[in-house]
Enzyme design. Structure first.
Site, PDB file in Angstrom:
ATOM      1  N   LYS A  22       0.754  -1.135  -0.074  1.00  0.00           N
ATOM      2  CA  LYS A  22      -0.033   0.219   0.036  1.00  0.00           C
ATOM      3  C   LYS A  22       1.079   1.153  -0.022  1.00  0.00           C
ATOM      4  O   LYS A  22       0.715   2.179  -0.854  1.00  0.00           O
ATOM      5  CB  LYS A  22      -0.899  -0.009   1.204  1.00  0.00           C
ATOM      6  CG  LYS A  22      -1.514   1.276   1.787  1.00  0.00           C
ATOM      7  CD  LYS A  22      -2.295   1.110   2.891  1.00  0.00           C
ATOM      8  CE  LYS A  22      -1.693   1.713   3.996  1.00  0.00           C
ATOM      9  NZ  LYS A  22      -1.419   2.869   4.380  1.00  0.00           N
ATOM     10  N   ASN A  23       1.849   1.368   0.816  1.00  0.00           N
ATOM     11  CA  ASN A  23       2.517   2.452   0.933  1.00  0.00           C
ATOM     12  C   ASN A  23       3.597   2.652  -0.033  1.00  0.00           C
ATOM     13  O   ASN A  23       4.364   3.841  -0.157  1.00  0.00           O
ATOM     14  CB  ASN A  23       3.283   2.769   2.463  1.00  0.00           C
ATOM     15  CG  ASN A  23       2.476   2.761   3.707  1.00  0.00           C
ATOM     16  OD1 ASN A  23       1.150   3.150   3.284  1.00  0.00           O
ATOM     17  ND2 ASN A  23       2.528   2.510   4.771  1.00  0.00           N
ATOM     18  N   ARG A  93      -4.856  10.248   4.785  1.00  0.00           N
ATOM     19  CA  ARG A  93      -3.834  11.437   4.921  1.00  0.00           C
ATOM     20  C   ARG A  93      -2.696  11.569   3.787  1.00  0.00           C
ATOM     21  O   ARG A  93      -2.382  12.328   3.397  1.00  0.00           O
ATOM     22  CB  ARG A  93      -3.106  11.173   6.045  1.00  0.00           C
ATOM     23  CG  ARG A  93      -3.657  11.301   7.513  1.00  0.00           C
ATOM     24  CD  ARG A  93      -2.995  11.024   8.575  1.00  0.00           C
ATOM     25  NE  ARG A  93      -1.808  11.781   8.428  1.00  0.00           N
ATOM     26  CZ  ARG A  93      -1.602  13.143   8.805  1.00  0.00           C
ATOM     27  NH1 ARG A  93      -2.855  13.909   9.533  1.00  0.00           N
ATOM     28  NH2 ARG A  93      -0.676  13.960   8.720  1.00  0.00           N
ATOM     29  N   CYS A 117      -4.897  12.496  13.566  1.00  0.00           N
ATOM     30  CA  CYS A 117      -5.608  11.082  13.240  1.00  0.00           C
ATOM     31  C   CYS A 117      -5.402  10.276  14.499  1.00  0.00           C
ATOM     32  O   CYS A 117      -4.805  10.510  15.222  1.00  0.00           O
ATOM     33  CB  CYS A 117      -4.844  10.571  11.949  1.00  0.00           C
ATOM     34  SG  CYS A 117      -3.298   9.790  12.268  1.00  0.00           S
ATOM     35  N   ARG A 122       0.292  13.961  13.537  1.00  0.00           N
ATOM     36  CA  ARG A 122       0.998  14.000  12.354  1.00  0.00           C
ATOM     37  C   ARG A 122       0.974  15.222  11.459  1.00  0.00           C
ATOM     38  O   ARG A 122       0.185  15.234  10.280  1.00  0.00           O
ATOM     39  CB  ARG A 122       0.167  12.772  11.629  1.00  0.00           C
ATOM     40  CG  ARG A 122       0.380  11.640  12.389  1.00  0.00           C
ATOM     41  CD  ARG A 122      -0.361  10.354  11.518  1.00  0.00           C
ATOM     42  NE  ARG A 122       0.406   9.889  10.515  1.00  0.00           N
ATOM     43  CZ  ARG A 122       0.023   9.074   9.455  1.00  0.00           C
ATOM     44  NH1 ARG A 122      -1.049   8.269   9.876  1.00  0.00           N
ATOM     45  NH2 ARG A 122       0.630   8.670   8.496  1.00  0.00           N
ATOM     46  N   ASP A 306       4.678   0.243  12.181  1.00  0.00           N
ATOM     47  CA  ASP A 306       3.535  -0.399  11.437  1.00  0.00           C
ATOM     48  C   ASP A 306       3.380  -1.419  11.980  1.00  0.00           C
ATOM     49  O   ASP A 306       2.552  -2.404  11.406  1.00  0.00           O
ATOM     50  CB  ASP A 306       3.237  -0.036   9.805  1.00  0.00           C
ATOM     51  CG  ASP A 306       3.190   1.217   9.437  1.00  0.00           C
ATOM     52  OD1 ASP A 306       2.914   2.084  10.316  1.00  0.00           O
ATOM     53  OD2 ASP A 306       3.402   1.527   8.340  1.00  0.00           O
ATOM     54  N   ILE A 328       7.480   6.912  17.284  1.00  0.00           N
ATOM     55  CA  ILE A 328       7.429   7.284  15.885  1.00  0.00           C
ATOM     56  C   ILE A 328       6.302   8.458  15.929  1.00  0.00           C
ATOM     57  O   ILE A 328       6.008   9.573  15.830  1.00  0.00           O
ATOM     58  CB  ILE A 328       7.313   6.551  14.808  1.00  0.00           C
ATOM     59  CG1 ILE A 328       8.458   5.627  14.392  1.00  0.00           C
ATOM     60  CG2 ILE A 328       7.013   7.398  13.410  1.00  0.00           C
ATOM     61  CD1 ILE A 328       9.926   6.260  14.144  1.00  0.00           C
ATOM     62  N   ARG A 398      -8.508  -0.758   4.719  1.00  0.00           N
ATOM     63  CA  ARG A 398      -7.684  -0.013   3.884  1.00  0.00           C
ATOM     64  C   ARG A 398      -6.372  -0.382   3.498  1.00  0.00           C
ATOM     65  O   ARG A 398      -5.722   0.133   2.636  1.00  0.00           O
ATOM     66  CB  ARG A 398      -7.383   1.317   4.899  1.00  0.00           C
ATOM     67  CG  ARG A 398      -8.327   2.277   5.221  1.00  0.00           C
ATOM     68  CD  ARG A 398      -7.997   3.383   6.121  1.00  0.00           C
ATOM     69  NE  ARG A 398      -6.657   3.751   5.484  1.00  0.00           N
ATOM     70  CZ  ARG A 398      -5.975   4.111   6.500  1.00  0.00           C
ATOM     71  NH1 ARG A 398      -6.094   4.311   7.859  1.00  0.00           N
ATOM     72  NH2 ARG A 398      -4.485   4.494   6.020  1.00  0.00           N
TER      73      ARG A 398
HETATM   74  N1  EPU Z   1       6.547  14.397  11.074  1.00  0.00           N
HETATM   75  C1  EPU Z   1       6.484  15.955  11.317  1.00  0.00           C
HETATM   76  N2  EPU Z   1       6.134  17.036  10.346  1.00  0.00           N
HETATM   77  C2  EPU Z   1       6.028  16.267   9.248  1.00  0.00           C
HETATM   78  C3  EPU Z   1       6.064  14.893   8.805  1.00  0.00           C
HETATM   79  C4  EPU Z   1       6.280  13.848   9.771  1.00  0.00           C
HETATM   80  O1  EPU Z   1       6.545  16.149  12.465  1.00  0.00           O
HETATM   81  O2  EPU Z   1       5.742  17.106   8.151  1.00  0.00           O
HETATM   82  C5  EPU Z   1       6.717  13.420  12.094  1.00  0.00           C
HETATM   83  C6  EPU Z   1       5.589  12.589  12.640  1.00  0.00           C
HETATM   84  O3  EPU Z   1       4.497  13.113  13.130  1.00  0.00           O
HETATM   85  C7  EPU Z   1       6.185  11.295  12.796  1.00  0.00           C
HETATM   86  C8  EPU Z   1       7.369  11.352  12.010  1.00  0.00           C
HETATM   87  O4  EPU Z   1       7.883  12.574  11.504  1.00  0.00           O
HETATM   88  O5  EPU Z   1       6.425  11.485  14.355  1.00  0.00           O
HETATM   89  C9  EPU Z   1       7.585  10.336  10.866  1.00  0.00           C
HETATM   90  O6  EPU Z   1       6.622  10.409  10.282  1.00  0.00           O
HETATM   91  P1  EPU Z   1       6.339  10.153   8.394  1.00  0.00           P
HETATM   92  O7  EPU Z   1       6.137  11.443   8.055  1.00  0.00           O
HETATM   93  O8  EPU Z   1       7.374   9.253   8.173  1.00  0.00           O
HETATM   94  O9  EPU Z   1       5.118   9.502   8.526  1.00  0.00           O
HETATM   95  P2  EPU Z   1       4.076   9.240   7.181  1.00  0.00           P
HETATM   96  O10 EPU Z   1       4.909   9.591   6.015  1.00  0.00           O
HETATM   97  O11 EPU Z   1       2.865  10.246   7.257  1.00  0.00           O
HETATM   98  C10 EPU Z   1       4.399   6.837   6.521  1.00  0.00           C
HETATM   99  C11 EPU Z   1       3.362   5.796   6.326  1.00  0.00           C
HETATM  100  C12 EPU Z   1       2.540   5.377   7.623  1.00  0.00           C
HETATM  101  C13 EPU Z   1       3.791   5.028   8.803  1.00  0.00           C
HETATM  102  C14 EPU Z   1       4.897   6.024   8.854  1.00  0.00           C
HETATM  103  C15 EPU Z   1       6.180   5.926   9.521  1.00  0.00           C
HETATM  104  C16 EPU Z   1       2.428   6.073   4.102  1.00  0.00           C
HETATM  105  C17 EPU Z   1       1.107   6.330   3.392  1.00  0.00           C
HETATM  106  N3  EPU Z   1       2.160   6.266   5.496  1.00  0.00           N
HETATM  107  O12 EPU Z   1       3.614   7.715   7.201  1.00  0.00           O
HETATM  108  O13 EPU Z   1       2.005   4.139   7.270  1.00  0.00           O
HETATM  109  O14 EPU Z   1       3.507   4.540   9.967  1.00  0.00           O
HETATM  110  O15 EPU Z   1       5.221   6.424   7.391  1.00  0.00           O
HETATM  111  O16 EPU Z   1       6.712   4.870   9.081  1.00  0.00           O
HETATM  112  O17 EPU Z   1       3.546   5.805   3.536  1.00  0.00           O
HETATM  113  C18 EPU Z   1       0.177   2.493   7.889  1.00  0.00           C
HETATM  114  O18 EPU Z   1       0.289   2.048   6.619  1.00  0.00           O
HETATM  115  O19 EPU Z   1      -0.553   2.072   8.615  1.00  0.00           O
HETATM  116  C19 EPU Z   1       0.847   3.957   8.205  1.00  0.00           C
HETATM  117  C20 EPU Z   1       0.312   4.724   9.478  1.00  0.00           C
END
Ligand code: EPU
Length: 421
Positions: A22-23, A93, A117, A122, A306, A328, A398
């Protein structure tokens, strides 16, 4: 609404075929916005989230074809919109992934702010600061991010405070059409990012540093369509490994990539599971009581957040005490209360959960609260004595393709049924 009913305590035997990730599918689908013409994506999982992003692209005029079990073909030649509305972003998201490609291709885009969320606040500040570094003007109005640029994005250095997966993906896609070179420092290194880099390279962009935390993107004026396969879903793989760990038995997972799960595989061996890996399969078996092990969630190659909930479910029937640190996301222990309903002994102290293994779990009615929390309830339900009834399974749908059929195929007594009204 549907629910899942599991009669636990049956060992699993047979084979499960792992679906595409998915990701990885979500950013690769978003990347098709960068170049007109027909892109072909193989191994796209048929999930609520992939259908949501396709609905979003369709609302912008993107054409697509997707035969059952065939490749997903996408053409963004005739874009008529550049907006991701609140209705879609609030359900997923990852819709924020269209921001970088849209502003790079069209010069302007409007994407609803995702808001908090179930697993935490996030924020998307890293995405926005990165795009500003590439020359975008960002305005936050009426709950939307409006990004615009006069002319082309300009390559620059973007340094993430902490590695962000979708943040790195958004900047990679924007930088692919920027003028000059972009250096992304402290980039996330998840395998899904490697899949996106491979696609951008096929589209004509040169990128150095794949697999490291420093990526150099040589932006192009134009990109061409690509044909590529989505990598196997490492989180689905890990979930089924732990399902077998919880239920017992012996299962071979096919079409997966063991190299994408280094820390999980080490932990599963440490807790006493037998693991044998080939290039694209993992055989898992449980022949001894489960030992306990501690984990701390970290960016790749550390233990994935995850898979934290599923590991907690597994540890709840271990013979010792496991300490689980969630590093995280700040609110990713929603499954604890539900696992306790099945008899798990878990104490939470801030970002740490202390799990004292019990001899057995007992089936109960529980509620899915987010995608991976729901998966942990399935893992626990397979181990529990009696019936476990999981409601609100739309969360599971999802991110897990054919979960009920895949588990039933290896002997689990699991079914989906309508929630009685
Ligand atoms: N963060 C910030 N600011 C930002 C972006 C991130 O503070 O602008 C923080 C987040 O709050 C978190 C950390 O940085 O504490 C890392 O978050 P990241 O941005 O890596 O998460 P994401 O890109 O929103 C993706 C996956 C998630 C997975 C996380 C961590 C996708 C679509 N989603 O989310 O997947 O948990 O990386 O590996 O790729 C899931 O599939 O269930 C899922 C939640």
């Amino acid at each position: 609404m549907d629910r899942i009913v599991i009669e636990g305590g049956r060992p699993l035997h047979g084979e499960i075929r792992i679906s595409g990730a998915k990701n990885a599918a979500l950013p690769l689908i978003a990347a098709t916005l960068l170049a007109p013409g027909w892109h072909t994506l193989h191994n796209v999982p048929n999930l609520r989230d992939t259908r949501t992003i396709m609905a979003l692209l369709q609302s912008m005029g993107v054409q697509w074809q997707w035969e059952p079990d065939g490749p997903l073909r996408i053409n963004s030649e005739h874009l008529v919109g550049n907006e991701a509305s609140y209705d879609l972003v609030k359900t997923m998201r990852a819709s924020i992934l269209v921001l970088g490609p849209l502003v790079a291709r069209l010069g302007c885009a409007r994407v609803s702010l995702p808001g908090g969320c179930a697993i935490g606040a996030r924020p998307i500040d890293f995405h926005l600061r990165g795009l500003e570094k590439l020359g975008c003007t960002i305005d936050l109005q009426d709950g939307y991010v409006a990004a615009r640029i006069d002319g082309r994005l300009q390559g620059n250095t973007v340094t993430f405070d902490i590695p962000s997966v979708t943040g790195t993906e958004n900047i990679l896609m924007a930088a692919a059409l920027a003028e000059g070179d972009t250096v992304i420092k402290n980039a996330a290194r998840e395998p899904e990012i490697g899949n996106l880099i491979d696609m951008l390279i096929l589209m004509g962009c040169a990128i150095e540093g794949c697999g490291t935390d420093t990526l150099v993107v040589h932006g192009m004026r134009e990109l061409r369509p690509a044909e590529i396969a989505i990598i196997p879903d490492r989180i689905e793989t890990g979930t089924y490994l732990m399902a077998v760990g919880a239920a017992g038995g012996e299962v071979v997972l096919r079409n997966c990539n063991p190299e994408h799960l280094p820390s999980l595989l080490e932990k599963l061996q440490a807790v006493g599971l037998e693991i044998e890996c080939g290039a694209d399969f993992i055989r898992v078996a449980r022949s001894a009581p489960l030992q306990s092990a501690d984990i701390t969630t970290m960016p790749f190659p550390g233990f994935p957040t995850d898979l934290q909930a599923q590991f907690m479910a597994l540890m709840s029937i271990s013979t010792g005490v496991a300490v689980i640190h969630e590093n995280i996301f700040e609110n990713r222990f929603m499954h604890v209360a539900e696992l306790r309903r099945l008899g798990a002994e878990i104490r939470v102290d801030g970002h740490t959960a202390i799990v004292t293994g019990v001899d057995r779990l007992h089936g109960a009615q529980v509620m899915a609260t987010d995608l991976r929390a729901s998966a942990s309830l399935v893992v626990a339900g397979l181990a529990a004595e009696g019936s476990t009834i999981i409601s609100r399974i739309y969360h599971l749908e999802r991110g897990y393709a054919d979960l009920v059929a895949k588990l039933a195929g290896v002997g689990a007594a699991i079914r989906k049924e309508k929630e009685p009204s």
